[in-house]
Design a protein around this motif. Sequence first.
Motif, PDB file in Angstrom:
ATOM      1  N   ASP A  65       0.859  -1.178   0.000  1.00 50.53           N
ATOM      2  CA  ASP A  65       0.000   0.000   0.000  1.00 50.53           C
ATOM      3  C   ASP A  65       0.903   1.239   0.000  1.00 50.53           C
ATOM      4  OD1 ASP A  65      -2.303   1.512   0.010  1.00 50.53           O
ATOM      5  OD2 ASP A  65      -3.053   0.763   1.917  1.00 50.53           O
ATOM      6  N   GLU A  66       0.301   2.401  -0.119  1.00 49.41           N
ATOM      7  CA  GLU A  66       1.075   3.639  -0.178  1.00 49.41           C
ATOM      8  C   GLU A  66       1.856   3.908   1.104  1.00 49.41           C
ATOM      9  OE1 GLU A  66      -0.943   7.074  -1.877  1.00 49.41           O
ATOM     10  OE2 GLU A  66      -2.294   5.693  -2.928  1.00 49.41           O
ATOM     11  N   ASP A  67       1.452   3.282   2.222  1.00 47.33           N
ATOM     12  CA  ASP A  67       2.169   3.484   3.490  1.00 47.33           C
ATOM     13  C   ASP A  67       3.420   2.609   3.604  1.00 47.33           C
ATOM     14  OD1 ASP A  67       1.067   0.975   3.958  1.00 47.33           O
ATOM     15  OD2 ASP A  67       0.131   1.511   5.862  1.00 47.33           O
ATOM     16  N   GLY A  68       3.684   1.771   2.587  1.00 47.49           N
ATOM     17  CA  GLY A  68       4.877   0.924   2.594  1.00 47.49           C
ATOM     18  C   GLY A  68       4.668  -0.447   3.201  1.00 47.49           C
ATOM     19  N   ASP A  69       3.484  -0.710   3.743  1.00 45.02           N
ATOM     20  CA  ASP A  69       3.158  -2.019   4.310  1.00 45.02           C
ATOM     21  C   ASP A  69       2.294  -2.806   3.324  1.00 45.02           C
ATOM     22  OD1 ASP A  69       4.441  -1.460   6.720  1.00 45.02           O
ATOM     23  OD2 ASP A  69       2.622  -0.654   7.644  1.00 45.02           O
ATOM     24  N   GLU A  70       2.177  -4.107   3.576  1.00 43.59           N
ATOM     25  CA  GLU A  70       1.273  -4.923   2.787  1.00 43.59           C
ATOM     26  C   GLU A  70      -0.145  -4.360   2.920  1.00 43.59           C
ATOM     27  OE1 GLU A  70       4.853  -7.428   3.413  1.00 43.59           O
ATOM     28  OE2 GLU A  70       3.715  -6.092   4.691  1.00 43.59           O
TER      29      GLU A  70
END
Length: 174
Positions: A65-70
């Motif tokens: 995702d855009e937050d860098g997490d899955e």
Amino acid sequence: MADFNQVLTPGDNENGLVNTVVEIPQGSRLKVEWHRETASFMLDRVEPQIFAKPCNYGFIPQTLDEDGDELDTLIICPEPLATGVWLEARIIGVMKFEDDGEVDDKIVVVPADNRDDDRINSLEDITQLVKQLEHHFTHYKDLKKPGSTIVKGWGDAEEAKAVIAECIERWNNK
């Protein structure tokens, strides 16, 4: 422990199915997170009892995702599922979510094979739970950082599939 991101695919997004791995069982107040660097689950924190998860919470492997997490999933199931269990799930919608100014969407899914009750086909079939989820995710950080989370809206299965496709592409281009 095997790295889910190496052995599990995201699933068959085009046909409305994803693989999802459970991080937090429904009813738990333990904030467990997957750490891809160590291929393990970690207890991040203990939440107050009033912020226990209203549904099972997980992620889709091989997505970012855009937050860098899955990419997160909200797994609607009649019972809590244990941390580390994975399942094939049917996509029914997406909760558009922002956490500390970052996009952190949640894909809403149900087990692909539920022989007890397969009547949930869209967010319209769970309107009361949608209200509970919106309340939970709007307020679960209020005791520490009020106003840091915002539910920006909801989308149907087609919109969810588009979000998943973007997150798969982001994973493949990382």
